[in-house]
Design a protein around this motif. Structure first.
Motif, PDB file in Angstrom:
ATOM      1  N   SER A 138      -0.775 -41.459  -8.773  1.00  0.00           N
ATOM      2  CA  SER A 138      -0.219 -41.768 -10.736  1.00  0.00           C
ATOM      3  C   SER A 138      -1.575 -41.187 -11.708  1.00  0.00           C
ATOM      4  O   SER A 138      -1.143 -41.260 -13.272  1.00  0.00           O
ATOM      5  N   ASN A 139      -2.492 -40.197 -11.194  1.00  0.00           N
ATOM      6  CA  ASN A 139      -3.144 -39.007 -12.427  1.00  0.00           C
ATOM      7  C   ASN A 139      -3.610 -37.579 -11.609  1.00  0.00           C
ATOM      8  O   ASN A 139      -3.718 -37.866 -11.049  1.00  0.00           O
ATOM      9  N   SER A 205      -0.711 -39.720 -18.572  1.00  0.00           N
ATOM     10  CA  SER A 205      -0.008 -40.127 -17.245  1.00  0.00           C
ATOM     11  C   SER A 205       1.391 -39.717 -16.487  1.00  0.00           C
ATOM     12  O   SER A 205       1.621 -39.325 -17.490  1.00  0.00           O
ATOM     13  N   ASN A 208       4.403 -41.842 -10.275  1.00  0.00           N
ATOM     14  CA  ASN A 208       4.051 -41.819  -9.158  1.00  0.00           C
ATOM     15  C   ASN A 208       4.624 -40.699  -8.921  1.00  0.00           C
ATOM     16  O   ASN A 208       5.696 -40.729  -8.421  1.00  0.00           O
TER      17      ASN A 208
END
Length: 351
Positions: A138-139, A205, A208
């Protein structure tokens, strides 16, 4: 014999074929098909007897639109695609008006299937089939770590959002690609690691992503049919065979995958399991808890998947259908005059 009223909400264009397969059912059951879509000229509506537009709503407001539509038109069977999870959440509203909804009512299961990361974790636990090496990130730094881990294992790498349909968001990491050649050639899903990392880092961000090994063997869509309790009735593996060719191919190990999925998850009615081979081993891509985009091709095997799901939902007896003989198929375009509610739409040219 009373007509069975069947409703499709916003679907893909291929719903045109599903509607005609149901209409041409082998039992001669008369049906009247209703469909809605935001675009009244959408191809999916051309298979409907009664077509209408639907509003841009979400959540309970959209569900209430569908309930009201089913009540007004005395719908017997509702086959949803758009906002399937919301519809399943409020399935009791359809029960109250006597409409049967062809949807998985196990909300935890449905939510898990629609999130690839969660579903992979489930399959990893129960071991019913092989999954690719993967990471959910997620990053940007997690993306880098996942890429480095997979390449260290000797894999080529690809990624896509954990919650998406079809090929949306799918990219293959290729550090040898030529942007100039791509500029003058076909659009491709290729992207370099550096470019992908830069975009993700700038975003900060993001939803997902599943970063996983790239599988380079044949990809199979296994179209499956179960009864309302999730008992498997039929399974047909289908793959691309070059150009427009599609091969429905009997493969025992894929039939076994379908059986295990059905026994483990009890997904009712129509669903689709996508597998892709790597080193002679079929590995899971995803499961769709609905009719697949190529289901009408699989029906050339002699199994009318859409109608048999409807028949089962209506309480009819549907016996297991065997598929053991390979079928090679293709398709051609067919021109037709657009119709709305059974009437041709003719427009004058403007010069």
């Amino acid at each position: 014999m009373k007509k069975v009223n069947i409703y499709f909400n916003r679907w893909f264009s291929v719903a045109y074929h599903y509607m005609n397969l149901i209409r041409g059912n082998e039992d001669g059951i008369p049906v009247q098909i209703f469909a809605t879509h935001p675009d009244i000229h959408h191809m999916s509506l051309q298979g409907a007897d009664v077509a209408g537009t639907e509003p841009a709503l979400e959540g309970i407001e959209y569900v209430q639109f569908c309930v009201d539509f089913c009540r007004r038109n005395e719908i017997d069977i509702f086959i949803p695609r758009l906002h399937m999870l919301d519809i399943a959440l409020h399935a009791s509203l359809f029960d109250e008006i006597g409409t049967k909804v062809l949807v998985c009512r196990d909300l935890d299961l449905l939510e898990m299937i629609m999130d690839k990361g969660k579903f992979y974790e489930s399959v990893k636990t129960n071991g019913i089939m092989t999954i690719p090496d993967y990471h959910v990130v997620s990053n940007a730094e997690q993306f880098r770590e996942a890429y480095e881990d997979l390449t260290a294992k000797g894999h080529k790498v690809c990624f896509k959002p954990t919650e998406t349909e079809g090929g949306l968001g799918f990219r293959i990491i290729d550090n040898d690609r030529s942007p100039v050649e791509e500029l003058f050639g076909h659009v491709t899903p290729l992207i370099s690691f550096g470019e992908a990392y830069r975009i993700l880092a700038e975003a900060g961000s993001f939803p997902n992503l599943m970063v996983m090994e790239l599988l380079e063997g044949y990809e199979y869509s296994i179209d499956c049919l179960s009864d309302e309790k999730g008992n498997l009735l039929a399974a047909v593996p289908r793959r691309k065979a070059g150009g427009r060719l599609r091969l429905m191919e009997y493969i025992p190990e894929l039939a076994e995958v379908a059986r295990r999925v059905a026994e483990t998850y009890r997904i009712p009615f129509n669903f689709n399991v996508q597998m892709k081979y790597s080193g002679g081993v079929p590995k899971l891509l995803e499961i769709n808890p609905r009719m697949s985009g190529g289901l009408h091709i699989s029906c050339l095997s002699g199994i009318n998947f859409p109608y048999l799901a409807v028949k089962s939902a209506l309480g009819g007896e549907v016996l297991p259908a065997e598929f053991e003989h390979n079928v090679l198929a293709s398709h051609v375009e067919q021109p037709l005059i657009m119709r709305i509610n059974g009437e041709s739409v003719i427009t004058d040219s403007v010069n």
